[in-house]
Design a protein around this motif. Structure first.
Motif, PDB file in Angstrom:
ATOM      1  N   PHE A  68     -12.685 -42.552  19.602  1.00 58.64           N
ATOM      2  CA  PHE A  68     -12.529 -41.512  18.602  1.00 58.64           C
ATOM      3  C   PHE A  68     -13.861 -40.804  18.398  1.00 58.64           C
ATOM      4  O   PHE A  68     -14.906 -41.315  18.762  1.00 58.64           O
ATOM      5  N   THR A  69     -13.787 -39.601  17.861  1.00 57.70           N
ATOM      6  CA  THR A  69     -14.986 -38.857  17.519  1.00 57.70           C
ATOM      7  C   THR A  69     -14.910 -38.494  16.040  1.00 57.70           C
ATOM      8  O   THR A  69     -13.825 -38.386  15.474  1.00 57.70           O
ATOM      9  N   THR A  70     -16.045 -38.316  15.445  1.00 60.84           N
ATOM     10  CA  THR A  70     -16.059 -37.947  14.034  1.00 60.84           C
ATOM     11  C   THR A  70     -15.808 -36.446  13.899  1.00 60.84           C
ATOM     12  O   THR A  70     -16.140 -35.663  14.786  1.00 60.84           O
ATOM     13  N   THR A  71     -15.220 -36.074  12.808  1.00 59.57           N
ATOM     14  CA  THR A  71     -14.948 -34.671  12.520  1.00 59.57           C
ATOM     15  C   THR A  71     -15.875 -34.213  11.404  1.00 59.57           C
ATOM     16  O   THR A  71     -16.028 -34.905  10.411  1.00 59.57           O
ATOM     17  N   SER A  72     -16.488 -33.068  11.613  1.00 66.29           N
ATOM     18  CA  SER A  72     -17.371 -32.557  10.573  1.00 66.29           C
ATOM     19  C   SER A  72     -16.758 -31.301   9.975  1.00 66.29           C
ATOM     20  O   SER A  72     -16.090 -30.533  10.652  1.00 66.29           O
ATOM     21  N   MET A  73     -16.995 -31.120   8.694  1.00 60.02           N
ATOM     22  CA  MET A  73     -16.512 -29.939   7.997  1.00 60.02           C
ATOM     23  C   MET A  73     -17.473 -28.776   8.256  1.00 60.02           C
ATOM     24  O   MET A  73     -18.663 -28.976   8.452  1.00 60.02           O
TER      25      MET A  73
END
Length: 118
Positions: A68-73
């Motif tokens: 998984f990868t992190t999601t940034s706003m």
């Protein structure tokens, strides 16, 4: 370590629990998108559904394998600009609609309008 995968939905969420060996523990858990729904997840209310249970299981598997990868706003300024652009677009659409209405009314009241004025 057990892993919980949650498939997010508009009216409800679906969660699956996966063991360290990759086996699903029980059936998927369906809960509402409210505080009561979250409390029911803590109480492990079990109910089977069609596709969401598979999705939540796959989410847990992705986490288990670390794929998984992190999601940034987006930055606040970018979000503000996006909202401003959308508002501008709606204002322009409204203006165009009003101009067309006025043109239609003028054509009915004063048919020679287009020939007299540019």
């Amino acid at each position: 370590m057990y892993i919980i995968g949650i498939d997010i939905g508009k009216n409800h969420h679906e969660a699956s629990i996966v063991s360290p060996e990759g086996k699903q523990i029980g059936h998927s858990l369906r809960f509402a998108t409210t505080h009561k729904g979250a409390d029911s997840l803590r109480k492990m209310y079990i109910r089977q559904t069609k596709n969401d249970s598979i999705d939540s299981f796959l989410i847990a598997e992705v986490i288990r394998f670390g794929q998984f990868t992190t999601t940034s706003m987006a930055d606040e300024n970018i979000l503000a600009m996006r909202q401003l652009c959308r508002y501008r677009d709606s204002v322009i659409s409204s203006r165009t609609e009003i101009k067309l209405r006025i043109g239609t009314i003028m054509e009915q009241i004063f048919p020679e309008y287009e020939k007299q004025f540019s």
